[in-house]
Enzyme design. Structure first.
Site, mmCIF file in Angstrom:
data_model
loop_
_atom_site.group_PDB
_atom_site.id
_atom_site.type_symbol
_atom_site.label_atom_id
_atom_site.label_comp_id
_atom_site.label_asym_id
_atom_site.label_seq_id
_atom_site.Cartn_x
_atom_site.Cartn_y
_atom_site.Cartn_z
ATOM 1 N N TRP A 31 67.260 -11.473 38.234
ATOM 2 C CA TRP A 31 65.949 -10.826 38.150
ATOM 3 C C TRP A 31 66.074 -9.312 38.302
ATOM 4 O O TRP A 31 65.341 -8.556 37.669
ATOM 5 C CB TRP A 31 65.032 -11.381 39.254
ATOM 6 C CG TRP A 31 63.677 -10.745 39.312
ATOM 7 C CD1 TRP A 31 62.558 -11.121 38.632
ATOM 8 C CD2 TRP A 31 63.280 -9.597 40.091
ATOM 9 N NE1 TRP A 31 61.491 -10.294 38.930
ATOM 10 C CE2 TRP A 31 61.908 -9.354 39.830
ATOM 11 C CE3 TRP A 31 63.944 -8.767 40.989
ATOM 12 C CZ2 TRP A 31 61.203 -8.312 40.438
ATOM 13 C CZ3 TRP A 31 63.240 -7.726 41.593
ATOM 14 C CH2 TRP A 31 61.895 -7.519 41.310
ATOM 15 N N HIS A 32 67.040 -8.865 39.104
ATOM 16 C CA HIS A 32 67.179 -7.429 39.349
ATOM 17 C C HIS A 32 67.786 -6.687 38.162
ATOM 18 O O HIS A 32 67.609 -5.462 38.072
ATOM 19 C CB HIS A 32 68.039 -7.187 40.592
ATOM 20 C CG HIS A 32 67.282 -7.338 41.878
ATOM 21 N ND1 HIS A 32 67.078 -8.553 42.484
ATOM 22 C CD2 HIS A 32 66.658 -6.415 42.665
ATOM 23 C CE1 HIS A 32 66.365 -8.370 43.590
ATOM 24 N NE2 HIS A 32 66.091 -7.093 43.724
ATOM 25 N N GLY A 33 68.481 -7.362 37.286
ATOM 26 C CA GLY A 33 69.031 -6.639 36.151
ATOM 27 C C GLY A 33 69.971 -7.469 35.309
ATOM 28 O O GLY A 33 70.541 -8.462 35.776
#
Length: 458
Positions: free
Chosen positions: A318-320
């Protein structure tokens, strides 16, 4: 447009406040919706249509879910809503990641799309999904007024970097919320605390890390490498918690009570506790909409471990769109499993300062993985931290540490509840902080050219 900018503070915010407070209650949501769209379109004039499309998709799907509640059509509408929302997120955020992976694995040469990432898409996608899921679960009534739903999704204080607001936490506030002088005062104070965290602490720590990161990692002495990543560890906390403070403060000014997102995570005595205090809204979202539906811990041990791995794999992703984020997520997932299996009981018996050192050591290592995207560079940086055949200390360390020692020490103190306890005890200090803080923050903004928001890239 960022909160810590002259444009926002002296042009946009006064305008929205003026029109909001002169408007009758029945059109306040419309005022917020219009200004929220302007806020987003300021930096993303094209991608505003993606967000509006998400609003319409979930508005229509929720009506279908409610109309056919308890039938297969209702479940089908929920699945359709989730697929559409996740498809948009995957397309814009992960297309090039998957194309690069395919090119590497099976020797293809598919050209990258090089799409720019719509700001805040990871945050508002989770919010729109929470609406459809909450209606399906009957946790919240369906919202038949698309203006109210659009206000929930686009609300500019938390639109681009959270906190992630679940629909059932705010549904009643969209229709009936309290606006009072005390709440406005508390909101302004909270906003000022957030902007001080951002422009005075985070930006200056970030400048140190940016300079150290630009040095070849092989050339870093042990202490310089440690200084750099400690500055980043402090920077990301004050940057993100500062943004959350500003968002929560703005929410209060408009009558909303948004979820707390940080609770002094660096005082934690275990990684389990750390993740109850860090990015709280994301942790709750994954718990309620993924971990518990997968079975949580009410299942076999092997299934429980699998559930944690899935949650933390996706938390990292989700963060990248990069392997370092996946590695970061799995890193913490493994630590949490070990803690829950046996280590928590050991940590409870240790002196508090030892368990605190344990947490901060693992968190700092985690932020090396989080911040440096190239896996080989991560290993080199860790080598500079731990290879004592390297130079232990050099002139570079003194160059960055000595002039900034007061900033670093103050940042460490400010990451604990000490200053908050003092300010909360003496109302006069809160008022002085509000007035002086605004003046100081504004002066920093006028002079500063280094003013990034780290979580805008997510």
């Amino acid at each position: 447009m960022v909160f810590s900018s002259i444009t926002f503070l002296f042009y946009f915010l006064p305008l929205v406040l003026f029109f909001y407070f002169i408007s009758p209650n029945k059109i306040k949501n419309l005022v917020l919706l219009v200004f929220s769209l302007i806020f987003y379109a300021w930096g993303e004039p094209v991608y505003i249509f993606i967000m509006l499309f998400s609003c319409i998709v979930d508005y229509v799907h929720a009506l279908i879910i409610d109309k056919y509640r308890g039938t297969f059509k209702s479940k089908l509408a929920l699945i359709s809503s989730i697929i559409i929302n996740l498809s948009l997120l995957v397309f814009f955020k992960y297309s090039d990641f998957f194309i690069s992976l395919l090119n590497s694995l099976i020797n293809l040469n598919i050209p990258l799309l090089n799409l720019s990432l719509p700001i805040g898409i990871s945050f508002y996608t989770f919010q729109t999904m929470s609406y459809s899921i909450d209606v399906y679960r009957n946790d919240s009534p369906v919202q038949k007024n698309i203006i109210n739903l659009g206000t929930f999704i686009t609300l500019f204080p938390q639109l681009v970097a959270g906190p992630i607001v679940r629909y059932h936490d705010i549904s009643h506030q969209l229709i009936n919320r309290c606006i009072s002088f005390d709440k406005i005062y508390e909101g302004v104070y909270r906003f000022i605390i957030g902007i001080l965290k951002k422009v005075i602490i985070a930006n200056n720590l970030g400048a140190i890390w940016f300079s150290i990161k630009s040095i070849p990692f092989f050339d870093l002495s042990n202490l310089t490498a440690w200084l750099g990543i400690i500055c980043f560890t402090l920077q990301i906390y004050f940057d993100f918690s500062g943004y959350s403070d500003m968002a929560i403060g703005l929410g209060k000014i408009f009558g909303f009570d948004l979820l707390e997102n940080f609770n002094f995570p660096y005082i934690s005595k275990s990684i389990t506790e750390f993740w109850r205090r860090w990015h709280i809204s994301l942790g709750i979202w994954f718990r309620d909409y993924l971990y518990i539906p997968l079975g949580g811990n009410r299942c076999s041990k092997s299934r429980w471990i699998f559930n944690i791995f899935i949650v933390w794999f996706l938390t990292g992703l989700w963060h990248g769109a990069s392997f370092n984020f996946i590695l970061w997520g799995l890193y913490f997932g493994i630590i949490l499993i070990i803690e829950k299996l046996f280590l928590l009981e050991i940590l409870k018996k240790l002196p508090k300062f030892l368990s605190h050192i344990y947490v901060m050591f693992l968190v700092i290592i985690g932020f090396v993985i989080f911040e440096i995207t190239d896996i080989n560079s991560i290993l080199i940086y860790l080598g500079s931290m731990f290879n004592f055949n390297n130079t232990f200390v050099d002139s570079t360390f003194y160059y960055y540490f000595i002039p900034n020692i007061i900033l670093i020490v103050f940042s460490i103190i400010a990451s604990t509840p000490i200053i908050k306890i003092i300010l909360d005890k003496y109302e006069i200090l809160r008022f002085i902080t509000l007035i002086v803080g605004f003046i100081v923050a504004t002066s920093f903004l006028v002079d500063s050219s280094f003013n990034p928001f780290l979580y805008f890239r997510f």
